[in-house]
Write an enzyme that holds these catalytic residues in place. Sequence first.
Site, PDB file in Angstrom:
ATOM      1  N   ASP A 117      -7.685 -11.311   3.295  1.00 25.99           N
ATOM      2  CA  ASP A 117      -9.145 -11.246   3.162  1.00 25.99           C
ATOM      3  C   ASP A 117      -9.629 -12.608   2.656  1.00 25.99           C
ATOM      4  O   ASP A 117      -9.808 -13.531   3.433  1.00 25.99           O
ATOM      5  CB  ASP A 117      -9.498 -10.086   2.223  1.00 25.99           C
ATOM      6  N   GLY A 165       0.246  -2.287  -0.509  1.00 25.90           N
ATOM      7  CA  GLY A 165      -0.345  -2.181   0.831  1.00 25.90           C
ATOM      8  C   GLY A 165       0.586  -2.433   1.999  1.00 25.90           C
ATOM      9  O   GLY A 165       0.359  -1.919   3.094  1.00 25.90           O
ATOM     10  N   ARG A 191      -3.638   5.776   2.460  1.00 22.22           N
ATOM     11  CA  ARG A 191      -2.488   4.954   2.852  1.00 22.22           C
ATOM     12  C   ARG A 191      -1.655   5.661   3.925  1.00 22.22           C
ATOM     13  O   ARG A 191      -0.994   5.016   4.727  1.00 22.22           O
ATOM     14  CB  ARG A 191      -1.580   4.678   1.646  1.00 22.22           C
ATOM     15  N   PHE A 194     -14.441  -2.705   5.599  1.00 18.41           N
ATOM     16  CA  PHE A 194     -13.377  -2.177   4.747  1.00 18.41           C
ATOM     17  C   PHE A 194     -12.506  -1.234   5.567  1.00 18.41           C
ATOM     18  O   PHE A 194     -12.961  -0.215   6.065  1.00 18.41           O
ATOM     19  CB  PHE A 194     -13.932  -1.481   3.509  1.00 18.41           C
TER      20      PHE A 194
END
Length: 180
Positions: free
Chosen positions: A102, A43, A165, A152
């Site tokens: 998160d 990520g 992405r 999200f």
Amino acid sequence: MHNDVERILFSEEDIRKAVNELGKRIADDYKGKNPLIVGVLKGSFIFMSDLVRAIDLSCDLDFMVAKSYGNAAVSSGTVKIMKDVDADVTGRDVIIVEDILDTARTLASVKEHLSSKGAASVKICTLLDKVTAVKAADVKADYKCFDVGNEFVIGYGLDYAEKYRNLRYIGVLKREIYER
Ligand code: IMP
């Protein structure tokens, strides 16, 4: 791909500004040091590549792979280190670069792992912080670009099931995509 986005949170321009400012701050804070900057894949890969070019300082780069999610939009609760850093972290000033904080489980594990290997200091730099999310671990971001709500989000490196992405902006994914 763009049709799956409910709304854009941060534009390409917003991101560019925030990343450049953060890079300057880090360069100031680490003046005279040679930090080891560790990106947590996958990520962080786009954030990392922009951020390190905004840090005008001699530094070393490395990557780790830590998994906590699978394809689901909720945390699975387990964190596995799939790939460790190549560098010797003993006595190093480490900056961990993550896409999003998160529950903080991933970063708690990664931070603990690098500290136990003898790093002199370990700081956390995240692109996004889900501020309202219940943090499972007592881990806070030392550096961050943006706060987000408990939604999200995708784009600029962040995925859902390996997609999105490559979006140049950060947006909220339509619920129907991950609830179908
Ligand atoms: P944590 O361990 O719960 O803090 O989860 C961190 C990881 O979960 C991140 O590195 C992401 O890979 C993934 N994640 C958490 N929230 C999101 C999101 O909104 N979009 C995409 N990935 C997310």
